[in-house]
Write a protein that holds these residues in place. Structure first.
Motif, PDB file in Angstrom:
ATOM      1  N   ILE A  11       0.848  -1.201   0.000  1.00  0.00           N
ATOM      2  CA  ILE A  11       0.000   0.000   0.000  1.00  0.00           C
ATOM      3  C   ILE A  11       0.879   1.245   0.000  1.00  0.00           C
ATOM      4  O   ILE A  11       0.688   2.166  -0.801  1.00  0.00           O
ATOM      5  CB  ILE A  11      -0.945   0.006   1.229  1.00  0.00           C
ATOM      6  CG1 ILE A  11      -1.977  -1.117   1.126  1.00  0.00           C
ATOM      7  CG2 ILE A  11      -1.642   1.357   1.375  1.00  0.00           C
ATOM      8  CD1 ILE A  11      -2.736  -1.376   2.416  1.00  0.00           C
ATOM      9  N   ALA A  12       1.858   1.272   0.890  1.00  0.00           N
ATOM     10  CA  ALA A  12       2.749   2.430   1.010  1.00  0.00           C
ATOM     11  C   ALA A  12       3.539   2.646  -0.279  1.00  0.00           C
ATOM     12  O   ALA A  12       3.724   3.786  -0.714  1.00  0.00           O
ATOM     13  CB  ALA A  12       3.699   2.247   2.187  1.00  0.00           C
ATOM     14  N   ARG A  14       2.675   1.942  -3.353  1.00  0.00           N
ATOM     15  CA  ARG A  14       1.824   2.531  -4.405  1.00  0.00           C
ATOM     16  C   ARG A  14       1.609   4.024  -4.169  1.00  0.00           C
ATOM     17  O   ARG A  14       1.698   4.832  -5.098  1.00  0.00           O
ATOM     18  CB  ARG A  14       0.492   1.782  -4.481  1.00  0.00           C
ATOM     19  CG  ARG A  14       0.642   0.392  -5.082  1.00  0.00           C
ATOM     20  CD  ARG A  14      -0.707  -0.261  -5.395  1.00  0.00           C
ATOM     21  NE  ARG A  14      -1.529  -0.505  -4.226  1.00  0.00           N
ATOM     22  CZ  ARG A  14      -1.435  -1.588  -3.441  1.00  0.00           C
ATOM     23  NH1 ARG A  14      -0.542  -2.502  -3.693  1.00  0.00           N
ATOM     24  NH2 ARG A  14      -2.245  -1.745  -2.418  1.00  0.00           N
ATOM     25  N   TYR A  15       1.324   4.393  -2.930  1.00  0.00           N
ATOM     26  CA  TYR A  15       1.168   5.816  -2.610  1.00  0.00           C
ATOM     27  C   TYR A  15       2.475   6.575  -2.869  1.00  0.00           C
ATOM     28  O   TYR A  15       2.474   7.658  -3.435  1.00  0.00           O
ATOM     29  CB  TYR A  15       0.749   6.013  -1.145  1.00  0.00           C
ATOM     30  CG  TYR A  15      -0.728   5.850  -0.885  1.00  0.00           C
ATOM     31  CD1 TYR A  15      -1.645   6.799  -1.315  1.00  0.00           C
ATOM     32  CD2 TYR A  15      -1.208   4.759  -0.176  1.00  0.00           C
ATOM     33  CE1 TYR A  15      -3.003   6.668  -1.051  1.00  0.00           C
ATOM     34  CE2 TYR A  15      -2.567   4.611   0.086  1.00  0.00           C
ATOM     35  CZ  TYR A  15      -3.454   5.569  -0.355  1.00  0.00           C
ATOM     36  OH  TYR A  15      -4.796   5.434  -0.089  1.00  0.00           O
ATOM     37  N   ALA A  18       3.133   7.131  -6.576  1.00  0.00           N
ATOM     38  CA  ALA A  18       2.237   8.155  -7.127  1.00  0.00           C
ATOM     39  C   ALA A  18       2.657   9.556  -6.686  1.00  0.00           C
ATOM     40  O   ALA A  18       2.741  10.480  -7.511  1.00  0.00           O
ATOM     41  CB  ALA A  18       0.797   7.876  -6.691  1.00  0.00           C
ATOM     42  N   VAL A  19       2.941   9.725  -5.410  1.00  0.00           N
ATOM     43  CA  VAL A  19       3.339  11.037  -4.892  1.00  0.00           C
ATOM     44  C   VAL A  19       4.635  11.498  -5.551  1.00  0.00           C
ATOM     45  O   VAL A  19       4.754  12.647  -5.976  1.00  0.00           O
ATOM     46  CB  VAL A  19       3.508  10.992  -3.346  1.00  0.00           C
ATOM     47  CG1 VAL A  19       4.175  12.246  -2.828  1.00  0.00           C
ATOM     48  CG2 VAL A  19       2.161  10.796  -2.685  1.00  0.00           C
ATOM     49  N   THR A  83      -2.421  13.757  -0.521  1.00  0.00           N
ATOM     50  CA  THR A  83      -2.229  12.325  -0.322  1.00  0.00           C
ATOM     51  C   THR A  83      -2.606  11.917   1.096  1.00  0.00           C
ATOM     52  O   THR A  83      -3.263  10.898   1.300  1.00  0.00           O
ATOM     53  CB  THR A  83      -0.774  11.928  -0.627  1.00  0.00           C
ATOM     54  OG1 THR A  83      -0.480  12.300  -1.971  1.00  0.00           O
ATOM     55  CG2 THR A  83      -0.546  10.446  -0.451  1.00  0.00           C
ATOM     56  N   MET A  87      -5.407   9.321   2.143  1.00  0.00           N
ATOM     57  CA  MET A  87      -5.096   8.180   3.007  1.00  0.00           C
ATOM     58  C   MET A  87      -6.026   8.144   4.222  1.00  0.00           C
ATOM     59  O   MET A  87      -6.463   7.064   4.630  1.00  0.00           O
ATOM     60  CB  MET A  87      -3.629   8.241   3.445  1.00  0.00           C
ATOM     61  CG  MET A  87      -2.649   7.939   2.321  1.00  0.00           C
ATOM     62  SD  MET A  87      -0.925   8.251   2.777  1.00  0.00           S
ATOM     63  CE  MET A  87      -0.620   6.884   3.895  1.00  0.00           C
ATOM     64  N   ASN A  90      -9.403   6.889   3.163  1.00  0.00           N
ATOM     65  CA  ASN A  90      -9.394   5.449   2.877  1.00  0.00           C
ATOM     66  C   ASN A  90      -8.932   4.600   4.065  1.00  0.00           C
ATOM     67  O   ASN A  90      -8.701   3.402   3.903  1.00  0.00           O
ATOM     68  CB  ASN A  90      -8.494   5.154   1.672  1.00  0.00           C
ATOM     69  CG  ASN A  90      -9.057   5.718   0.394  1.00  0.00           C
ATOM     70  OD1 ASN A  90     -10.266   5.856   0.239  1.00  0.00           O
ATOM     71  ND2 ASN A  90      -8.181   6.064  -0.534  1.00  0.00           N
ATOM     72  N   ARG A  92      -6.015   4.614   5.576  1.00  0.00           N
ATOM     73  CA  ARG A  92      -4.692   4.067   5.268  1.00  0.00           C
ATOM     74  C   ARG A  92      -3.555   4.833   5.949  1.00  0.00           C
ATOM     75  O   ARG A  92      -2.398   4.632   5.614  1.00  0.00           O
ATOM     76  CB  ARG A  92      -4.446   4.089   3.751  1.00  0.00           C
ATOM     77  CG  ARG A  92      -5.398   3.273   2.937  1.00  0.00           C
ATOM     78  CD  ARG A  92      -5.045   1.805   3.040  1.00  0.00           C
ATOM     79  NE  ARG A  92      -5.757   1.015   2.073  1.00  0.00           N
ATOM     80  CZ  ARG A  92      -6.662   0.098   2.399  1.00  0.00           C
ATOM     81  NH1 ARG A  92      -6.979  -0.103   3.658  1.00  0.00           N
ATOM     82  NH2 ARG A  92      -7.258  -0.612   1.477  1.00  0.00           N
ATOM     83  N   LEU A  99       5.334   4.902   4.029  1.00  0.00           N
ATOM     84  CA  LEU A  99       5.263   5.879   2.947  1.00  0.00           C
ATOM     85  C   LEU A  99       6.474   6.809   2.997  1.00  0.00           C
ATOM     86  O   LEU A  99       7.107   7.074   1.980  1.00  0.00           O
ATOM     87  CB  LEU A  99       3.972   6.704   3.039  1.00  0.00           C
ATOM     88  CG  LEU A  99       3.869   7.881   2.063  1.00  0.00           C
ATOM     89  CD1 LEU A  99       3.627   7.395   0.649  1.00  0.00           C
ATOM     90  CD2 LEU A  99       2.780   8.838   2.484  1.00  0.00           C
TER      91      LEU A  99
END
Length: 186
Positions: A11-12, A14-15, A18-19, A83, A87, A90, A92, A99
């Motif tokens: 999960i981290a 993917r974030y 993207a960031v 972001t 998060m 969601n 997260r 992250l």
């Protein structure tokens, strides 16, 4: 790695990707790096923040409101603010430490840097740190950023980790090796 840890890492990652891509497209990587450093410091120093991101009893709305206020007060870049809000929405925020680590790794890779985790018996002076970074740069072929920690149980020497490589020149390690050798003899 346990299954929940690998899920959190995924999960981290993917974030973080993207960031980082958004920051790179808008030529805002240096602001992102500053924001990540500030956020990391806040996570280390604030038990309340760690409680907020990990507590299952704090609602989405409360997390969102709190993280928005924290982001605004810290002056984080918009990409990071947005972001963190996403998060929170969601549920997260619990992956925030991963992250931060993921973004640091992406930024370092983009700059051609590697991080060396150095543990010493006493704090390194600035000169020692610079000399070590220079020596490691010659061996690794990239700029080296030193992340130093102190562990007095080493007695003396250093433990250096760069990527998957580890160099242990500590007196504790040498004494342990000597102790094992003496056990084998007797």
């Amino acid at each position: 790695m346990s299954e929940p840890a690998s899920i959190s890492q995924g999960i981290a990652a993917r974030y973080a990707t993207a960031v980082f891509e958004i920051a790179k497209e808008s030529n805002d990587v240096s602001a992102l790096e500053t924001g990540i450093d500030d956020l990391s410091t806040a996570l280390e120093e604030s038990a309340d923040l760690r409680g907020l991101i990990n507590s299952p009893v704090v609602s989405r709305e409360e997390q969102g409101t709190a993280i928005a206020a924290i982001s605004k007060k810290m002056g984080l870049p918009d990409v990071l603010k947005n972001t963190l809000a996403l998060m929170a929405e969601n549920r997260r925020l619990f992956v925030l430490p991963q992250l931060v680590a993921g973004l640091r790794a992406l930024i370092a890779e983009d700059k051609g840097e590697v991080t060396a985790e150095v543990t010493s018996a006493k704090a390194l002076t600035k000169t020692q740190s610079e000399k070590l970074a220079k020596t490691l740069k010659e061996r690794v072929g990239k700029d080296v950023k030193i992340k130093a920690t102190v562990d007095q149980s080493l007695v003396g020497g250093l433990v250096v980790k760069v990527g998957s490589k580890m160099i242990d020149t500590s007196i504790r390690s040498k004494l342990s090796t000597l102790q094992n050798a003496m056990k084998e003899v007797g």
